[in-house]
Design a protein around this motif. Sequence first.
Motif, PDB file in Angstrom:
ATOM      1  N   UNK A  17       0.841  -1.204   0.000  1.00 51.92           N
ATOM      2  CA  UNK A  17       0.000   0.000   0.000  1.00 51.92           C
ATOM      3  C   UNK A  17       0.873   1.250   0.000  1.00 51.92           C
ATOM      4  N   UNK A  18       1.962   1.185   0.736  1.00 53.50           N
ATOM      5  CA  UNK A  18       2.897   2.306   0.773  1.00 53.50           C
ATOM      6  C   UNK A  18       3.387   2.628  -0.635  1.00 53.50           C
ATOM      7  N   UNK A  19       3.852   1.606  -1.348  1.00 51.75           N
ATOM      8  CA  UNK A  19       4.386   1.832  -2.692  1.00 51.75           C
ATOM      9  C   UNK A  19       3.300   2.282  -3.664  1.00 51.75           C
ATOM     10  N   UNK A  20       2.081   1.777  -3.498  1.00 55.10           N
ATOM     11  CA  UNK A  20       0.989   2.216  -4.373  1.00 55.10           C
ATOM     12  C   UNK A  20       0.695   3.705  -4.174  1.00 55.10           C
ATOM     13  N   UNK A  21       0.725   4.136  -2.933  1.00 52.63           N
ATOM     14  CA  UNK A  21       0.498   5.560  -2.669  1.00 52.63           C
ATOM     15  C   UNK A  21       1.623   6.416  -3.240  1.00 52.63           C
ATOM     16  N   UNK A  22       2.853   5.980  -3.081  1.00 52.01           N
ATOM     17  CA  UNK A  22       3.964   6.749  -3.638  1.00 52.01           C
ATOM     18  C   UNK A  22       3.862   6.821  -5.159  1.00 52.01           C
ATOM     19  N   UNK A  52       7.438  29.432 -12.812  1.00 55.68           N
ATOM     20  CA  UNK A  52       7.072  28.122 -13.356  1.00 55.68           C
ATOM     21  C   UNK A  52       8.325  27.289 -13.630  1.00 55.68           C
ATOM     22  N   UNK A  53       9.389  27.942 -14.110  1.00 57.93           N
ATOM     23  CA  UNK A  53      10.627  27.214 -14.348  1.00 57.93           C
ATOM     24  C   UNK A  53      11.164  26.591 -13.075  1.00 57.93           C
ATOM     25  N   UNK A  54      11.100  27.329 -11.973  1.00 60.26           N
ATOM     26  CA  UNK A  54      11.520  26.788 -10.672  1.00 60.26           C
ATOM     27  C   UNK A  54      10.618  25.626 -10.261  1.00 60.26           C
ATOM     28  N   UNK A  55       9.305  25.815 -10.385  1.00 62.21           N
ATOM     29  CA  UNK A  55       8.367  24.808  -9.906  1.00 62.21           C
ATOM     30  C   UNK A  55       8.416  23.532 -10.744  1.00 62.21           C
ATOM     31  N   UNK A  56       8.626  23.670 -12.043  1.00 60.64           N
ATOM     32  CA  UNK A  56       8.754  22.476 -12.899  1.00 60.64           C
ATOM     33  C   UNK A  56       9.910  21.615 -12.407  1.00 60.64           C
ATOM     34  N   UNK A  57      11.028  22.243 -12.136  1.00 66.88           N
ATOM     35  CA  UNK A  57      12.181  21.467 -11.663  1.00 66.88           C
ATOM     36  C   UNK A  57      11.919  20.882 -10.274  1.00 66.88           C
ATOM     37  N   UNK A  58      11.212  21.621  -9.424  1.00 62.98           N
ATOM     38  CA  UNK A  58      10.842  21.081  -8.107  1.00 62.98           C
ATOM     39  C   UNK A  58      10.019  19.809  -8.245  1.00 62.98           C
ATOM     40  N   UNK A  59       9.030  19.839  -9.139  1.00 70.25           N
ATOM     41  CA  UNK A  59       8.173  18.656  -9.326  1.00 70.25           C
ATOM     42  C   UNK A  59       8.969  17.502  -9.940  1.00 70.25           C
ATOM     43  N   UNK A  60       9.881  17.819 -10.839  1.00 75.30           N
ATOM     44  CA  UNK A  60      10.721  16.762 -11.421  1.00 75.30           C
ATOM     45  C   UNK A  60      11.591  16.116 -10.345  1.00 75.30           C
ATOM     46  N   UNK A  61      12.174  16.941  -9.483  1.00 80.35           N
ATOM     47  CA  UNK A  61      12.987  16.402  -8.394  1.00 80.35           C
ATOM     48  C   UNK A  61      12.146  15.563  -7.438  1.00 80.35           C
ATOM     49  N   UNK A  62      10.924  16.042  -7.146  1.00 78.27           N
ATOM     50  CA  UNK A  62      10.039  15.284  -6.257  1.00 78.27           C
ATOM     51  C   UNK A  62       9.734  13.921  -6.850  1.00 78.27           C
ATOM     52  N   UNK A  63       9.426  13.894  -8.148  1.00 74.53           N
ATOM     53  CA  UNK A  63       9.131  12.622  -8.810  1.00 74.53           C
ATOM     54  C   UNK A  63      10.348  11.704  -8.775  1.00 74.53           C
ATOM     55  N   UNK A  64      11.531  12.278  -8.919  1.00 68.43           N
ATOM     56  CA  UNK A  64      12.744  11.479  -8.904  1.00 68.43           C
ATOM     57  C   UNK A  64      13.021  10.909  -7.517  1.00 68.43           C
ATOM     58  N   UNK A  65      12.809  11.699  -6.491  1.00 64.62           N
ATOM     59  CA  UNK A  65      12.997  11.216  -5.116  1.00 64.62           C
ATOM     60  C   UNK A  65      11.987  10.127  -4.778  1.00 64.62           C
ATOM     61  N   UNK A  66      10.763  10.298  -5.243  1.00 68.68           N
ATOM     62  CA  UNK A  66       9.744   9.266  -5.013  1.00 68.68           C
ATOM     63  C   UNK A  66      10.125   7.967  -5.718  1.00 68.68           C
ATOM     64  N   UNK A  68      13.076   6.852  -6.223  1.00 65.54           N
ATOM     65  CA  UNK A  68      14.129   6.205  -5.424  1.00 65.54           C
ATOM     66  C   UNK A  68      13.521   5.413  -4.269  1.00 65.54           C
ATOM     67  N   UNK A  69      12.548   6.007  -3.567  1.00 67.18           N
ATOM     68  CA  UNK A  69      11.903   5.302  -2.458  1.00 67.18           C
ATOM     69  C   UNK A  69      11.052   4.141  -2.958  1.00 67.18           C
ATOM     70  N   UNK A  70      10.428   4.292  -4.110  1.00 68.62           N
ATOM     71  CA  UNK A  70       9.658   3.195  -4.690  1.00 68.62           C
ATOM     72  C   UNK A  70      10.540   1.976  -4.924  1.00 68.62           C
ATOM     73  N   UNK A  71      11.717   2.205  -5.448  1.00 64.94           N
ATOM     74  CA  UNK A  71      12.635   1.101  -5.699  1.00 64.94           C
ATOM     75  C   UNK A  71      13.020   0.404  -4.394  1.00 64.94           C
ATOM     76  N   UNK A  72      13.189   1.192  -3.346  1.00 68.20           N
ATOM     77  CA  UNK A  72      13.530   0.621  -2.044  1.00 68.20           C
ATOM     78  C   UNK A  72      12.386  -0.215  -1.471  1.00 68.20           C
ATOM     79  N   UNK A  73      11.161   0.079  -1.908  1.00 68.25           N
ATOM     80  CA  UNK A  73       9.980  -0.664  -1.438  1.00 68.25           C
ATOM     81  C   UNK A  73       9.595  -1.792  -2.402  1.00 68.25           C
TER      82      UNK A  73
END
Length: 462
Positions: A17-22, A52-66, A68-73
């Motif tokens: 369930x954790x990984x599905x939510x991520x 928007x340029x800042x926020x796009x990169x923020x969302x890309x980084x967030x997706x990338x960090x998620x 990484x955690x998905x792989x760990x799960x």
Amino acid sequence: MPVVDRREFGGRFSVKENSQRLANYRYLEIQLMEMIGGWCHTMPQLAVKATFGYHVYDHAQAADLLSERLEQLRAARTSQEPATDAFAELCEYVWLLDSTIDRLVAVYRVLEPHLVSSYVYHADATDPLSDAPTVRLLRQLAAMGQSHVAWGQAVLDGLTRSPDERRRALEVQADIEARLVACGGVTGQGIESHWLTFHSAKEEEKSPARVKRGRGGYKFRKQCAPLDHPVVEAPFWFSGDPDDFKVYQADDEWSLEGFRHKFHQLLYGEVETTDRMGKMLAEFPDLPWEMRMELAHQMWDEARHIEIVAKVVEDELGGELGYGPWTLVWWWMQNEADPLRRIAVTNSWAEANLMHTLREWREKAEARGLTRIAELSDYLQADERTHVRLATDWIRALTEEDPSKRDDLVHWGREAIARIQNFNARRDGEIVTKTAGADARFTFQKPGDASLVGAVAEVAGD
């Protein structure tokens, strides 16, 4: 010294369930990245484009960090999916909004606040010890999302100044929130808030059963309507008339006036590249994720450059923004259906040339004692190297098994450059030649290529 840890074992989510939510969160982070990226070239305000340029990169980084955690799960690193078809349809509905205020309301008053609250809920409800990496990650992402929400609210306050405008914005917000509740939110589990006062956590020991979507779940693709140029606010303007560019002529091109003209024209390149990176992210979701991360990073770089170059023109060079036109000879390439064409000329030729141009600016500014101009030119040049490398590496990688594709890019690119150089020749009162662009070099060409001829040319259009 004894270890004092008041956390208790036990959480509401299994590993699955954790990984599905991520994966659900990652889907929304990518949707937000694509939405605001794809909207950027139609948003007229320079301050909005830059943020928007800042926020796009923020969302890309967030997706990338998620990821990484998905792989760990034990989930796939690339996992991203909407919890329900209805949530995917909601994202499509938001993408298709065409009003600046409606878009900002949808993202910064509904979707991002909901994502932040989902992160906070998840971090509180999961096992604080066994799942500590998720807790740490989600609290970090929640803080970033809250900063976005605060910015969006400030912008909306400035754009909705009348009672009627405020009322309409609230109506849009209410409509989208109703759609969000109806589809069960980002996880499909409803709007969860177990931390509220007097709410018993024991009433919701475990998450309810999920809706099974299967492989045939609802999907949609984002497509931007072709435009002649990015949308910009007054006093900025575009022109295809070479005579309009005479305003940029200076008796001494390395004087303050000459540098003012150079930086004012460079500002278009920063705006156009911010916009084109966002447009690519929206329209080409199937590009390799690592490449998309680099596109998002370049969008952030260019957004910073908008701020830097605009400030240089006004504060260091005494200019008034919008005093001269911006050119129409670049943007048409961003309507091409091939993503590699969109970066072949701009990144592998123009930005490579801009590195040489900025080095010359730095040297000339140093010789004139214009220290600030020299320093800023040096910093801008440093960023350009990564942008050139992006296109060089990815075009080579994606054409490795099809050399004819790379040859086609060279042929098409030289025709595009001829179009640019011929306009510049008319602008500068020079002779238009039939051989313009014929010897242009691209950084993605490999040593030994038959087409690898020519020298680097000067251009400050990107």
